[in-house]
Design an enzyme around this catalytic site. Structure first.
Site, mmCIF file in Angstrom:
data_model
loop_
_atom_site.group_PDB
_atom_site.id
_atom_site.type_symbol
_atom_site.label_atom_id
_atom_site.label_comp_id
_atom_site.label_asym_id
_atom_site.label_seq_id
_atom_site.Cartn_x
_atom_site.Cartn_y
_atom_site.Cartn_z
ATOM 1 N N HIS A 1 36.514 39.963 46.516
ATOM 2 C CA HIS A 1 37.068 40.040 47.860
ATOM 3 C C HIS A 1 36.300 41.055 48.716
ATOM 4 C CE1 HIS A 1 38.911 43.999 47.221
ATOM 5 N NE2 HIS A 1 39.341 43.560 46.042
ATOM 6 N N GLU B 1 43.644 41.964 39.734
ATOM 7 C CA GLU B 1 42.908 43.164 39.346
ATOM 8 C C GLU B 1 43.598 43.861 38.182
ATOM 9 O OE1 GLU B 1 40.350 44.552 38.743
ATOM 10 O OE2 GLU B 1 39.586 45.496 40.578
#
Length: 232
Positions: free
Chosen positions: A16, A100
């Protein structure tokens, strides 16, 4: 590129774009942050150069997308494919398996703060410093837990791509996620333990490419360099 390389399915990994915490070096696991204006531009630039018909990442060749549920990853996916996503008919799986690393008690801290905390708690000393791949996180995820979920994704991708190792139905896969977990994904793709020392970098908005040697599902590999497709 060689004909067999062109036929072999690929896995594109995309980190990202920038967030405020990433810019500050703060560990960002479950905290749900938006991209910064620069992060949006990073993704837009990546999309303009690499994504599109006959480009490196061609939506028409995608068979599946795995994306983290965090806003920063969702915004990145939309920035990459935008309106093309709906028209491509690609199955999208939003899953915690590519979220994550769960930093637990270390959420929002910088590395120096984590290492100082661990020394204070008697977990490390001056000769041994914290390494997330080996030590995991207090109150968060262990390397074994991260390995288990990453292996689920690797197995699912192999099942998608196995029937298309020598062409036929397009079977490229896109994974949109986060810096640390994507580096872990590369390790597990290659069959290496997470704690094996292999320094890797993946900038915000960057694209990495994994595939297979010799059109062989049993020979997973990563592309050190990928040629840009030649336009007819």
């Amino acid at each position: 590129m060689a004909d067999n390389e062109a036929l072999t399915p690929r896995v594109f990994i995309v980190r990202h774009g920038e967030t405020e915490w990433a810019k500050a070096g703060r560990q960002t696991g479950k905290t749900d942050l938006d991209l910064t204006p620069l992060g949006v531009k990073q993704v837009q630039t990546t999309a303009s150069v690499f994504v599109g018909t006959a480009k490196l990442l061609d939506p028409a060749k995608l068979a599946h997308i795995f994306v983290s549920p965090r806003k920063r990853a969702q915004q990145t996916l939309q920035g990459l494919l935008g309106g093309e996503l709906a028209g491509a008919g690609v199955e999208v799986t939003t899953t915690e398996d590519v979220a994550e690393w769960d930093y637990g008690d270390y959420e929002g801290m910088v590395v120096s703060e984590i290492r100082a905390r661990r020394r204070k708690n008697g977990l490390d000393d001056e000769g041994r410093v914290w390494n997330v791949w080996r030590d995991g996180c207090e109150g968060g995820e262990t390397k074994e837990e991260a390995t288990e979920r990453l292996d689920k994704v690797v197995s699912a991708i192999r099942d998608i791509q196995r029937p298309s190792m020598k062409g036929g139905r397009p079977a490229d896969v896109l994974v949109v996620a986060h810096g640390v977990i994507l580096r872990g994904f590369v390790m597990r793709w290659l069959g290496y333990p997470l704690e094996m020392p292999l320094n890797m970098m993946l900038a915000p908005g960057a694209v990495g490419i994994l595939s297979y040697k010799n059109n062989n599902i049993e020979e997973p590999a990563f592309n050190v360099g990928m040629a840009i497709p030649i336009m007819d």
